[in-house]
Motif scaffolding. Sequence first.
Motif, short mmCIF file in Angstrom:
data_model
loop_
_atom_site.label_atom_id
_atom_site.label_comp_id
_atom_site.label_asym_id
_atom_site.label_seq_id
_atom_site.Cartn_x
_atom_site.Cartn_y
_atom_site.Cartn_z
N LEU B 74 -2.38 -19.12 8.35
CA LEU B 74 -3.69 -19.74 8.12
C LEU B 74 -3.96 -20.62 9.34
O LEU B 74 -3.17 -21.53 9.64
N PRO B 75 -5.07 -20.35 10.08
CA PRO B 75 -5.31 -21.02 11.36
C PRO B 75 -5.26 -22.54 11.24
O PRO B 75 -5.83 -23.11 10.30
N SER B 76 -4.57 -23.17 12.18
CA SER B 76 -4.41 -24.63 12.22
C SER B 76 -3.64 -25.18 11.03
O SER B 76 -3.56 -26.39 10.86
N VAL B 81 4.08 -17.77 2.82
CA VAL B 81 4.35 -16.53 2.08
C VAL B 81 3.02 -16.07 1.47
O VAL B 81 2.27 -16.88 0.92
N ASN B 82 2.71 -14.82 1.62
CA ASN B 82 1.45 -14.23 1.17
C ASN B 82 1.10 -14.68 -0.25
O ASN B 82 1.87 -14.47 -1.19
N ARG B 83 -0.06 -15.33 -0.37
CA ARG B 83 -0.44 -15.88 -1.67
C ARG B 83 -0.75 -14.80 -2.70
O ARG B 83 -0.79 -15.05 -3.89
N MET B 84 -1.01 -13.58 -2.22
CA MET B 84 -1.40 -12.51 -3.13
C MET B 84 -0.22 -11.82 -3.80
O MET B 84 -0.40 -10.98 -4.68
N LEU B 85 0.99 -12.15 -3.36
CA LEU B 85 2.15 -11.47 -3.94
C LEU B 85 2.35 -11.91 -5.39
O LEU B 85 2.00 -13.03 -5.76
N PRO B 86 2.90 -11.03 -6.21
CA PRO B 86 3.14 -11.41 -7.60
C PRO B 86 4.20 -12.50 -7.69
O PRO B 86 5.08 -12.60 -6.83
N ILE B 87 4.12 -13.27 -8.76
CA ILE B 87 5.10 -14.33 -8.95
C ILE B 87 6.32 -13.74 -9.64
O ILE B 87 6.20 -12.94 -10.56
N VAL B 88 7.48 -14.13 -9.13
CA VAL B 88 8.71 -13.56 -9.66
C VAL B 88 9.61 -14.67 -10.17
O VAL B 88 9.75 -15.70 -9.54
N ASN B 89 10.21 -14.44 -11.32
CA ASN B 89 11.15 -15.41 -11.86
C ASN B 89 12.54 -15.17 -11.26
O ASN B 89 13.13 -14.13 -11.51
N PRO B 90 13.05 -16.08 -10.45
CA PRO B 90 14.33 -15.83 -9.79
C PRO B 90 15.44 -15.49 -10.77
O PRO B 90 16.35 -14.75 -10.43
N ALA B 91 15.36 -16.00 -11.99
CA ALA B 91 16.41 -15.71 -12.97
C ALA B 91 16.46 -14.22 -13.30
O ALA B 91 17.47 -13.71 -13.77
N ASP B 92 15.35 -13.49 -13.04
CA ASP B 92 15.34 -12.05 -13.30
C ASP B 92 16.25 -11.29 -12.36
O ASP B 92 16.58 -10.13 -12.59
#
Lengths: 493, 493
Positions: B74-76, B81-92
């Motif tokens: 994002l300029p300036s 990390v790409n905001r459009m990526l799905p959210i992942v639960n690390p516990a998975d």
Amino acid sequence: MFPYKSSILLNRKAHRNLYLQLCDQIIKHIKSGKLPPATRLPGTRTLANDLQIHRKTVIAAYDELIAQGWIETLPSRGTYVNRMLPIVNPADFDHENSKQKTTTISSFSFSKRPNLMYSSVSFDDSPKIQIDDGSPDHRLAPIEELSKTYRNIAKKSYHQNLFAYGSTYGNLDLRKKLVKYLNQTRGLNISLDNILITRGSQMGIYLASQLLFNKRDTVVVGNTNYLTANYTFEEAGATIAHIPVDDQGIDTNAMEALCKKTKAKAIYVTSHHHHPTTVTLSAERRMHLLQLAKQYGFAIIEDDYDYDFHYSNAPILPLASNDNYGNVIYIGGFTKIIAPAMRIGYLIAPKDFIDEASNMRRIIDRQGDMVLEKTMAQLIKAGDIQRHTSKVLKIYKSRRDLFCSLLKERLSNYFEFEVPKGGLAVWVTLNNKYNWDDVVAKAGSLKLELNPEWRRYDPNNLKHNSIRMGFASLNEEEIYKTIIILEKVCAQL
Amino acid sequence: MFPYKSSILLNRKAHRNLYLQLCDQIIKHIKSGKLPPATRLPGTRTLANDLQIHRKTVIAAYDELIAQGWIETLPSRGTYVNRMLPIVNPADFDHENSKQKTTTISSFSFSKRPNLMYSSVSFDDSPKIQIDDGSPDHRLAPIEELSKTYRNIAKKSYHQNLFAYGSTYGNLDLRKKLVKYLNQTRGLNISLDNILITRGSQMGIYLASQLLFNKRDTVVVGNTNYLTANYTFEEAGATIAHIPVDDQGIDTNAMEALCKKTKAKAIYVTSHHHHPTTVTLSAERRMHLLQLAKQYGFAIIEDDYDYDFHYSNAPILPLASNDNYGNVIYIGGFTKIIAPAMRIGYLIAPKDFIDEASNMRRIIDRQGDMVLEKTMAQLIKAGDIQRHTSKVLKIYKSRRDLFCSLLKERLSNYFEFEVPKGGLAVWVTLNNKYNWDDVVAKAGSLKLELNPEWRRYDPNNLKHNSIRMGFASLNEEEIYKTIIILEKVCAQL
């Protein structure tokens, strides 16, 4: 009496022994009913005289016929056609007609496959340029290294066991080398248990289909897709469901919606460069698809047929590199890198699936070519495969650049396309004012052979008016010629 | 903050570029949810410092991740990390456990094949003698001619087209040579239309099965039969019906009786030397079978796997040589003559069947190995195949003689057999007082490996107490050793 002299024709110059020819013909006459069971045969001297051959030949023939059970000797009485043979009506055997008919049309029934794709490779030898679907240039095949390595491997005495029966999983050395090579280049994390050597990607698709699909199981594909895969799935009894494909690849939201309504057994993806549209499946959709696979328990058949041909940046790691739940069946091969005739590929999957694939291999073709597989292992070890891949990648990239720039400069009124980030073909859309049939016909008359079955790129009638044009198999001169011919063609549209 | 320093491990000695390793690991952490969407990434200088690598490497990695869509600038403001990526639960993602599980057990369902035969070829390298089912001696394979011819063919520039895609029917030159060769040696009367090159007899059986049989079609086999063929038929959905086998081969009267009650789609015969019992189908029964096929419209799948190995007289011409009505599907190959690893065979049938088989080939493995097929054509042309066949025939005959005479001289209290007129194995019956399990176990401890799955020779529980013993793959010394060990074994029974 049976006219032996005119009914038996022997050819002294033929490859087959004279006495065996005599046998053949007597058997023929017995089978056709012309020499019925219990017919008394002439004495050996008489027959030898009639046929103008040595008596020894007749004796040898009779001995042979006795051994085979066609004739019998009754002591002090003579030699007769075996009385136990069934009686045959000579009229049943109209040889000339029968032979012709039977060698063309079978007398038993079997299922036909009207949908099966016919190879569009032309075998006409007249000079012309052929635009293919995205094949490699076989003229670049590393023939010298390949044949030299093959010979060296075959000759070594400690390789003699390569000529014995081998494993249905494939040559062990090649499997070891490939596990390492694929882990390194594809970011996989596999072991020997996860790999089966195939005879190319197509065999991988076939094995996966036969194992996965029972009658009417659903397989999901893009609404434009690699058609041979569709046929392979249908051959296995699967029903095909379509989801849309856009500039980010298959629409995983549509997949999610489908999964809520139907039980999908598997989805087929060419994630790296979608076939036919060449788009790459975006990072978001990759993660989404893996989540859906885990949630709904379907298999992802990932056909990574041209992983190595990525021009702008490093290849995106395949779905298989993040297969945390054992959902991905990863298929690839060396036919695009080396040559279409070098049929070596790999099937990567969880161990239980690989074991079943190996069982299937046993009954399909028993095993691969061990010497060729060992040759491949050696070429990987020596770095030849990697060097060759780098070499052809550069060449294909420059061909892509030339083809696309010329197409854009000179034919943008007729053709629209995105420069593909990788792969061996461009997805070219023809301006809607025109029709591909005209283009194909006119091009053909100017010795440029486009795919006459172009409609196969649009089985669902989306009317995208697009085809794939393979640039990789054309050298610079051929690319120029292609563009020039297309200019002439388009001028006539 | 995410502990980059301890979470990213780079290996300077690894094959994969450092910047790509960095990419891989950042992607891994993104996918596992440890670096969630919209996380701000450290500046390139900071990360380079933390990881003790050059700033250029981090820049290259970030460029790559941006190109692939994992991160965005994002300029300036910085890199995220790409905001459009799905959210992942690390516990998975329990990586260690998951990796192990998923590479072993798949998360999708597929059909298992409990009946499929496992190759009984042992890959244990300890010195021992192995008695096989009737395999050729791969040590006799004409490796020198084969590899020299292969190399010469591959090297010639006018053969470059062999490396391109080829015909699903097989290499044209080989087909032409084989038509001539088979017409001469088997008394056939076929043309190019009638032949498809396969990768050995097994593929011929597989293709024929897939084309002929729909679910629950009946195929007739002997009550002792080549079991892999049975599995192949069942894989295609056929139901197996049995008829007796005696010293004249399959009982064609029983076939006639069966046909009166049931619609048989096909019958499978190994007419030359029945597998497993080695008997030859008599002349009468051959004629009878052909008549029945014409009358009832079933196919005869004639598997002529060892046609060339006939010791006492000239081989009896196959059923296919008198197929006047287009009923016979004739299958053969070169694997027994040359070597199991030389997977070249042929399928002979009426044209319409061959055309469908060619369609099937397209989706199974696309095509054969054109260079190998052309090599084969050359070896036939040069007479090498014929010379080799004569040579091994003599050797196998003398091995048969030695094996059988020793077996008779020294072990007639235990084993009974007929000297086979041809083929590469003896059908040996063990005296009913004894049990093969004991023999196999005791022999194994003395380093003589018999087939532990000997029961497979009797799937219908006829209690014939017999197995096949292959003599061809044993040289003289090994035959003596085998007999000596068997003597010791039998003394302990």
